[in-house]
Design a protein around this motif. Sequence first.
Motif, short mmCIF file in Angstrom:
data_model
loop_
_atom_site.label_atom_id
_atom_site.label_comp_id
_atom_site.label_asym_id
_atom_site.label_seq_id
_atom_site.Cartn_x
_atom_site.Cartn_y
_atom_site.Cartn_z
N MET A 1 0.84 -1.20 0.00
CA MET A 1 0.00 0.00 0.00
C MET A 1 0.87 1.25 0.00
O MET A 1 2.00 1.25 0.48
CB MET A 1 -0.91 0.03 1.23
N ASN A 2 0.36 2.34 -0.52
CA ASN A 2 1.02 3.63 -0.44
C ASN A 2 -0.03 4.69 -0.19
O ASN A 2 -1.22 4.40 -0.11
CB ASN A 2 1.83 3.92 -1.71
N ALA A 3 0.42 5.93 -0.05
CA ALA A 3 -0.50 7.01 0.32
C ALA A 3 -1.64 7.16 -0.68
O ALA A 3 -2.76 7.56 -0.32
CB ALA A 3 0.26 8.32 0.46
N ALA A 4 -1.39 6.82 -1.95
CA ALA A 4 -2.43 6.97 -2.97
C ALA A 4 -3.60 6.03 -2.73
O ALA A 4 -4.71 6.26 -3.21
CB ALA A 4 -1.83 6.72 -4.35
N ASP A 5 -3.37 4.93 -1.99
CA ASP A 5 -4.43 3.97 -1.70
C ASP A 5 -5.34 4.44 -0.56
O ASP A 5 -6.37 3.83 -0.33
CB ASP A 5 -3.83 2.62 -1.33
N TRP A 6 -4.91 5.45 0.17
CA TRP A 6 -5.67 5.95 1.32
C TRP A 6 -6.28 7.29 0.93
O TRP A 6 -5.58 8.29 0.85
CB TRP A 6 -4.75 6.10 2.53
N PRO A 7 -7.57 7.34 0.69
CA PRO A 7 -8.20 8.57 0.19
C PRO A 7 -8.25 9.68 1.24
O PRO A 7 -8.29 9.42 2.45
CB PRO A 7 -9.61 8.12 -0.17
N ALA A 8 -8.25 10.90 0.77
CA ALA A 8 -8.44 12.04 1.67
C ALA A 8 -9.89 12.06 2.15
O ALA A 8 -10.82 11.80 1.39
CB ALA A 8 -8.10 13.33 0.94
N ILE A 9 -10.08 12.37 3.42
CA ILE A 9 -11.42 12.49 4.00
C ILE A 9 -11.49 13.83 4.73
O ILE A 9 -10.81 14.02 5.73
CB ILE A 9 -11.72 11.35 5.00
N ASP A 10 -12.28 14.74 4.21
CA ASP A 10 -12.48 16.03 4.87
C ASP A 10 -13.87 16.01 5.51
O ASP A 10 -14.88 16.22 4.82
CB ASP A 10 -12.35 17.17 3.87
N TYR A 11 -13.91 15.74 6.80
CA TYR A 11 -15.19 15.59 7.49
C TYR A 11 -16.06 16.83 7.33
O TYR A 11 -17.28 16.73 7.15
CB TYR A 11 -14.96 15.30 8.97
N ARG A 12 -15.44 18.01 7.35
CA ARG A 12 -16.23 19.25 7.28
C ARG A 12 -16.95 19.38 5.94
O ARG A 12 -18.03 19.96 5.87
CB ARG A 12 -15.32 20.45 7.52
N GLU A 13 -16.36 18.82 4.88
CA GLU A 13 -16.98 18.92 3.56
C GLU A 13 -18.16 17.96 3.39
O GLU A 13 -19.07 18.23 2.61
CB GLU A 13 -15.94 18.65 2.47
#
Length: 313
Positions: A1-13
């Motif tokens: 795995m690398n960072a690209a496999d872990w999606p960004a999650i912006d709770y406020r959005e």
Amino acid sequence: MNAADWPAIDYREWRETCAALHLWTQIVGKYRLANTPWVNHSWHATLYVTPRGLTTGPVPDRGGTTRLSFDFCDHRLLGESERCGSGSFPLEPMSVSGFLHRTIELIEALGGNTAIHGSPNEIAAAVPFAEDTQHRPYDRGAVERFHRALLRVESVFQQFRTGFLGKVSPVHLFWGALDLAVTRFSGRPAPRHPGGIPNLPDAVTREAYSHEVSSAGFWPGGGGVDEAMFYSYAYPEPPGFAQQPILPDGAGYHAGLREYLLPYEQVRSAADPEGTLLQFLQSAYLAAADCGGWDRALLECDPGRVRVPRAVL
């Protein structure tokens, strides 16, 4: 795995979509709860991560078997029953009341029992589902990213789970707080829990915490923490637990929640997200086990490896 496999999650959005999804999972989870014999620590009520979303797994219902599943690829709630019955409806902007009625219609079409508890749990000032007519958004992209994060986290939690010989929970999603969790047990009874969780019977809480635990999990945000977060806590919290050196740098003890926290974004952006998360899970567990005097020699083992039986004497 690398960072690209872990999606960004912006709770406020996606806060409003997340709140809607939380309540929808409660309705589906309550269907499983209403039809399944009680299992220790409410393990019979949870949902499970799948490659396409979340599921109740097989539910015994009126002499048959039914399953409800969130499909976050095609964005539908799918119902299946034995003898090949099936049905679905789209996940889209709607009220909680609208989701409830569609779910009831789906279960009835499958011949199932729709008598579920009608109000949310673990939410202060909870509004009964049937009375929650506020129109809710549904952000498909945000839901898909959350699902991908659940898949990544579930895989690491499963790996962490293998390093324990004692009683350990499945990796499952508790819809009360919308958190994916895995829990290790010392094997000793715990002091009577004081209860007091909003809209949750104290008897349920006390049964859940009947024995000493070190519990870890992931939730998308909310409850005073406006970002996706990993947590780890001990019940009962042993002396010195809050002062332990927890890895990695950036993890810390939250006195209000009485948990160690690590931001999801720190894991996602790390050079080795899986290793970073395992480091947090293990160090927080050791804080609970060492401060609590757990019999680690009896309870622990080497982490599991694919197709390699655990060595025994």
